[in-house]
Scaffold this active site. Structure first.
Site, short mmCIF file in Angstrom:
data_model
loop_
_atom_site.label_atom_id
_atom_site.label_comp_id
_atom_site.label_asym_id
_atom_site.label_seq_id
_atom_site.Cartn_x
_atom_site.Cartn_y
_atom_site.Cartn_z
N ARG A 179 0.83 -1.20 0.00
CA ARG A 179 0.00 0.00 0.00
C ARG A 179 0.87 1.25 0.00
O ARG A 179 0.55 2.24 -0.66
CB ARG A 179 -0.97 0.02 1.20
CG ARG A 179 -1.99 1.16 1.10
CD ARG A 179 -2.99 1.14 2.25
NE ARG A 179 -4.10 2.04 2.01
CZ ARG A 179 -4.12 3.32 2.37
NH1 ARG A 179 -3.07 3.87 2.97
NH2 ARG A 179 -5.17 4.07 2.11
N CYS A 180 1.97 1.22 0.73
CA CYS A 180 2.87 2.37 0.78
C CYS A 180 3.46 2.69 -0.59
O CYS A 180 3.75 3.84 -0.90
CB CYS A 180 4.01 2.12 1.76
SG CYS A 180 3.51 1.89 3.47
N MET A 181 3.65 1.66 -1.41
CA MET A 181 4.33 1.86 -2.70
C MET A 181 3.38 2.22 -3.82
O MET A 181 3.82 2.45 -4.95
CB MET A 181 5.10 0.58 -3.06
CG MET A 181 6.26 0.31 -2.14
SD MET A 181 7.26 -1.10 -2.66
CE MET A 181 6.13 -2.46 -2.32
#
Length: 450
Positions: free
Chosen positions: A439-441
């Site tokens: 999700r962060c990427m």
């Protein structure tokens, strides 16, 4: 129509800023947005990624912590892991590479001048303006991300402890934080760490000028319009449940002052859109720890009624405090503490069954959460991408998900069309050392309604 032509010629944001409230409401109905995120799980159509480049190799053991890393990371390994993520997402959506979009907007003289002025002023190296202005767009885009080494051409520079005049951006592949789409508008983030502020400037410029990203203007311009150190907001703390409900983490990266401003901005946007029903925000007050820098490190949505959670901070004795804000169309706000996040969701009509990151064993929970085990990214309802965490994957299997490796999905794309819930696993042992997961990427730009 004339408004659409104007939007495609220059600054999307200034077009909307120039309109009165009545005109904004009128144009929202006339101009179709090319961006839109109304949930965490709607079928993905457009997504931002940044494939890690040489900027990652610029880190040293001494500079790693300053750049928000636990340690230096190995370039070839993160490139391989990220390539798996990109390959899977390319099979199910249109992938926007930051470097490509940046190169395209740098062909516009206005965008080039404004972005250079902002970046060079912020980084304290305006003397580079002429040199960078003369670069072709592809070279300039690469330089803004990989940095410019300090020239040792004066006593001051010779004695300086700095390595770069224009610092590289090794955090750029964590796309989630520097901007986000909520509804059909953009939040331009104000980063908590100064080493990431240039990333936010770049993403703001791309949304402002790229013709494939026209929306209904800015929801919150935290990047440009606020210099208060107590006003920061990052995308890892914003989770869109539906059009009437957001989850927001109050963390070391997102402050209460910024959330108050976001609430007012949402109210204004809903008024322009003619929405009269109340909306809710559930604020989760996170512990100030390295492993909980954002809300999506302890909670991500996996399906319509399922979420992967870090149980100790969501349901356990150490559970985070949760405050519900209910906002009426006239601006009236009601604040109420709720027992935990799952019950808070139920209080506003949303069922979410928890899948425990790390399973039921506290040791496994801690180890897998530390390595972003609760940080999954959805590309369709019940279709998520995860790192290879054994006990979290076992918990997902028990909850009805089939596990498929990215390698198999790339070889056999039909696997992604499975009717059953699906977890696609990517190799993340090196990627996670940067402090984030799938999700962060990823920064979703357009999703289908659920």
């Amino acid at each position: 129509m004339k408004e659409e032509l104007d939007l495609n010629k220059g600054s999307h944001f200034r077009f909307w800023d120039s309109l009165s409230e009545d005109k904004k409401a009128e144009n929202i109905k006339k101009i179709q947005s090319k961006i839109g995120v109304h949930s965490e799980i709607g079928k993905l159509r457009k997504v931002f990624l940044h494939s890690p480049g040489q900027e990652v190799e610029s880190m040293t053991p001494k500079s790693a912590s300053e750049l928000l890393y636990n340690d230096i990371i190995y370039y070839k390994n993160i490139v391989a892991g990220h390539a798996q993520l990109k390959s899977v997402l390319s099979l199910v959506s249109e992938v926007f590479e930051v470097s490509t979009c940046l190169e395209e907007i740098l062909d516009l003289q206005q965008a080039r001048n404004e972005l250079l002025d902002q970046v060079l002023y912020y980084q304290g190296c305006p003397e580079l303006k002429f040199e960078l202005s003369e670069m072709p767009s592809d070279e300039l885009a690469k330089t803004l991300i990989t940095g410019v080494s300090l020239k040792r051409n004066s006593l001051e520079s010779w004695l300086s402890s700095k390595t770069f005049s224009l610092v590289p951006l090794p955090n750029m592949y964590f796309m989630r934080d520097t901007s986000m789409v909520v509804g059909t508008r953009v939040i331009s983030s104000r980063m908590a760490s100064s080493v990431r502020f240039t990333e936010s400037l770049i993403m703001r410029a791309i949304y402002e000028y790229h013709p494939d990203l026209t929306g209904h203007g800015l929801l919150l311009d935290a990047c440009y319009k606020n210099n208060d150190p107590k006003f920061t907001i990052e995308g890892g703390d914003i989770i869109v449940i539906n059009e009437d409900l957001l989850l927001v983490g109050i963390s070391e990266r997102t402050t209460t002052k910024a959330v108050d401003a976001l609430v007012d901005s949402i109210l204004s946007a809903r008024t322009q859109e003619g929405k009269t029903e109340p909306f809710n925000i559930l604020c989760v007050i996170l512990p100030q720890e390295r492993s909980t820098i954002h809300l999506d490190m302890i909670f991500t949505v996996a399906n319509k009624e399922q979420a992967v959670v870090y149980s100790p901070y969501v349901l356990g004795r150490e559970r985070a405090r949760v405050v519900r804000i209910r906002v009426k169309s006239d601006g009236d706000k009601k604040f109420k503490d709720v027992e935990d996040l799952i019950l808070g969701l139920r209080s506003v009509g949303v069922r979410m069954d928890p899948i425990p990151c790390g399973g039921d064993n506290p040791l496994h929970q801690q180890r897998e959460q530390w390595n972003s085990g609760a940080n999954l990214f959805s590309f369709a309802p019940g279709k998520v991408i995860s790192y290879m965490h054994e006990h979290t994957l076992q918990a997902c299997e028990s909850a009805g998900f089939k596990i498929v490796s990215a390698k198999d999905a790339i070889k056999h794309p039909a696997l992604l069309s499975s009717e059953s819930p699906l977890v696609v696993t990517v190799e993340g042992s090196e990627l996670s050392r940067g402090g984030g997961g799938p999700r962060c990427m990823t920064c979703p730009v357009l999703r289908d309604p659920v």
